[in-house]
Design an enzyme around this catalytic site. Structure first.
Site, PDB file in Angstrom:
ATOM      1  N   GLU A  52      42.841  53.260  37.124  1.00  0.00           N
ATOM      2  CA  GLU A  52      42.946  52.379  36.188  1.00  0.00           C
ATOM      3  C   GLU A  52      41.262  52.595  35.645  1.00  0.00           C
ATOM      4  O   GLU A  52      41.005  51.396  35.722  1.00  0.00           O
ATOM      5  CB  GLU A  52      43.113  51.121  36.092  1.00  0.00           C
ATOM      6  CG  GLU A  52      45.003  50.940  36.499  1.00  0.00           C
ATOM      7  CD  GLU A  52      45.754  51.182  34.628  1.00  0.00           C
ATOM      8  OE1 GLU A  52      44.778  51.338  34.040  1.00  0.00           O
ATOM      9  OE2 GLU A  52      46.872  51.929  35.224  1.00  0.00           O
ATOM     10  N   HIS A  71      42.582  43.626  38.444  1.00  0.00           N
ATOM     11  CA  HIS A  71      43.875  44.105  38.087  1.00  0.00           C
ATOM     12  C   HIS A  71      44.741  43.330  38.751  1.00  0.00           C
ATOM     13  O   HIS A  71      44.695  44.634  40.225  1.00  0.00           O
ATOM     14  CB  HIS A  71      43.399  44.902  37.421  1.00  0.00           C
ATOM     15  CG  HIS A  71      44.946  46.080  37.373  1.00  0.00           C
ATOM     16  ND1 HIS A  71      45.949  45.511  36.195  1.00  0.00           N
ATOM     17  CD2 HIS A  71      44.978  47.054  37.914  1.00  0.00           C
ATOM     18  CE1 HIS A  71      47.355  46.223  36.316  1.00  0.00           C
ATOM     19  NE2 HIS A  71      46.653  47.373  37.406  1.00  0.00           N
ATOM     20  N   HIS A  73      49.144  44.062  40.330  1.00  0.00           N
ATOM     21  CA  HIS A  73      50.388  43.878  39.959  1.00  0.00           C
ATOM     22  C   HIS A  73      51.330  42.390  40.658  1.00  0.00           C
ATOM     23  O   HIS A  73      52.509  42.922  41.350  1.00  0.00           O
ATOM     24  CB  HIS A  73      51.290  44.934  40.398  1.00  0.00           C
ATOM     25  CG  HIS A  73      50.611  46.155  39.735  1.00  0.00           C
ATOM     26  ND1 HIS A  73      51.425  48.270  40.076  1.00  0.00           N
ATOM     27  CD2 HIS A  73      49.716  45.965  39.454  1.00  0.00           C
ATOM     28  CE1 HIS A  73      50.627  48.805  39.075  1.00  0.00           C
ATOM     29  NE2 HIS A  73      49.736  48.081  38.396  1.00  0.00           N
ATOM     30  N   TYR A  92      49.098  22.549  31.158  1.00  0.00           N
ATOM     31  CA  TYR A  92      47.525  22.548  30.799  1.00  0.00           C
ATOM     32  C   TYR A  92      46.540  23.436  30.592  1.00  0.00           C
ATOM     33  O   TYR A  92      45.680  24.495  31.263  1.00  0.00           O
ATOM     34  CB  TYR A  92      47.013  21.420  30.946  1.00  0.00           C
ATOM     35  CG  TYR A  92      46.940  20.986  32.379  1.00  0.00           C
ATOM     36  CD1 TYR A  92      47.292  20.505  33.591  1.00  0.00           C
ATOM     37  CD2 TYR A  92      45.711  21.627  32.521  1.00  0.00           C
ATOM     38  CE1 TYR A  92      46.781  19.924  34.907  1.00  0.00           C
ATOM     39  CE2 TYR A  92      44.534  21.075  34.277  1.00  0.00           C
ATOM     40  CZ  TYR A  92      45.918  20.258  34.797  1.00  0.00           C
ATOM     41  OH  TYR A  92      45.086  20.080  36.027  1.00  0.00           O
ATOM     42  N   HIS A 134      54.134  45.924  33.618  1.00  0.00           N
ATOM     43  CA  HIS A 134      52.991  46.408  34.519  1.00  0.00           C
ATOM     44  C   HIS A 134      51.652  45.322  35.414  1.00  0.00           C
ATOM     45  O   HIS A 134      52.708  45.931  36.124  1.00  0.00           O
ATOM     46  CB  HIS A 134      51.866  47.204  33.280  1.00  0.00           C
ATOM     47  CG  HIS A 134      50.490  48.037  34.821  1.00  0.00           C
ATOM     48  ND1 HIS A 134      49.981  48.737  33.609  1.00  0.00           N
ATOM     49  CD2 HIS A 134      50.780  47.997  35.442  1.00  0.00           C
ATOM     50  CE1 HIS A 134      49.423  49.437  34.755  1.00  0.00           C
ATOM     51  NE2 HIS A 134      49.014  48.656  35.837  1.00  0.00           N
ATOM     52  N   TYR A 188      34.338  19.181  34.359  1.00  0.00           N
ATOM     53  CA  TYR A 188      33.654  19.399  35.025  1.00  0.00           C
ATOM     54  C   TYR A 188      33.302  20.575  35.609  1.00  0.00           C
ATOM     55  O   TYR A 188      33.066  21.008  36.873  1.00  0.00           O
ATOM     56  CB  TYR A 188      35.203  19.012  36.101  1.00  0.00           C
ATOM     57  CG  TYR A 188      36.410  19.196  36.083  1.00  0.00           C
ATOM     58  CD1 TYR A 188      36.450  20.520  37.022  1.00  0.00           C
ATOM     59  CD2 TYR A 188      37.487  19.034  35.681  1.00  0.00           C
ATOM     60  CE1 TYR A 188      37.121  21.076  37.347  1.00  0.00           C
ATOM     61  CE2 TYR A 188      38.179  19.471  35.772  1.00  0.00           C
ATOM     62  CZ  TYR A 188      38.549  20.771  36.859  1.00  0.00           C
ATOM     63  OH  TYR A 188      39.832  21.071  36.896  1.00  0.00           O
TER      64      TYR A 188
HETATM   65 ZN   LIG Z   1      48.247  48.630  37.334  1.00  0.00          ZN
END
Ligand SMILES: [Zn+2]
Length: 192
Positions: A52, A71, A73, A92, A134, A188
């Site tokens: 990736e 990244h 899964h 929130y 994904h 904060y």
């Molecule tokens: Zn992936």
């Protein structure tokens, strides 16, 4: 991260340092990391970068303020991504990602430039997004912030799925309420 499904990078002067492909995190050492330029040229390292790397490169190119990218899964957020639905402002903490929602990208095959571009579009104006069918992408001004945000996206997706599963209709926060949340976070110190 619970499994090898995912990858992490940190921006460098010449590009970014990324985890290699097909190596379990448990055995990963610093020497296994690969430095890649934004055009994909391998600058340092003897391993192949994560499949990736294009996703990381496209987001670093589009977002100069991004210094790290996580990244994953992670299962609950990925489940939501399979419905191609993002997260609305039902809680929130959505504001941590930089806006009123955490969007879901369009679908593209993993590892492709098409996915990289879809991700860069989905995360526009945000610090996190889902990737359709994904997983999750989160960026930050450092690795700790990006990782915290990726975990928070998983928590939020889990809460949202629980609500839907219970047949409850979440009451969404209004844009004004989300502006107030962002102001409060600013008060904060931001997390990423
Ligand atoms: Zn992936």
């Amino acid at each position: 991260m619970p499994s090898k499904s995912g990858n992490v990078s940190v921006r460098t002067e010449g590009g970014f340092l990324i985890t290699p492909s097909t190596l379990p995190y448990a055995v990963l050492t610093e020497e296994d990391l690969v430095e890649v330029a934004l055009d994909g040229t391998v600058l340092h390292g003897h391993r192949r970068p994560s499949s990736e790397w294009r996703l990381h490169a496209a987001i670093y190119a589009a977002r100069p303020e991004a210094k790290a990218l996580v990244h994953t899964h992670s299962p609950r957020a990925t489940a939501l991504s399979c419905a191609r639905r993002g997260l609305p402002p039902f809680h929130y903490m959505i504001a941590l990602a930089g806006g009123d929602d955490i969007p879901c990208s369009g679908y593209a095959t993993f590892g492709t430039q098409e996915l990289a571009e879809a991700a860069a579009i989905a995360i526009r104006g945000r610090r996190a997004c889902l990737l359709a069918n994904h997983g999750v992408v989160a960026i930050g001004s450092g690795l700790a912030g990006a990782e915290t945000l990726a975990r928070e996206v998983e928590n939020l997706a889990s809460e949202y799925l629980d609500l839907l599963q219970a047949g409850l209709e979440p009451v969404l926060l209004t844009p004004e309420e989300m502006v107030a949340v962002t102001a409060q976070f600013g008060g904060y110190g931001r997390i990423s």
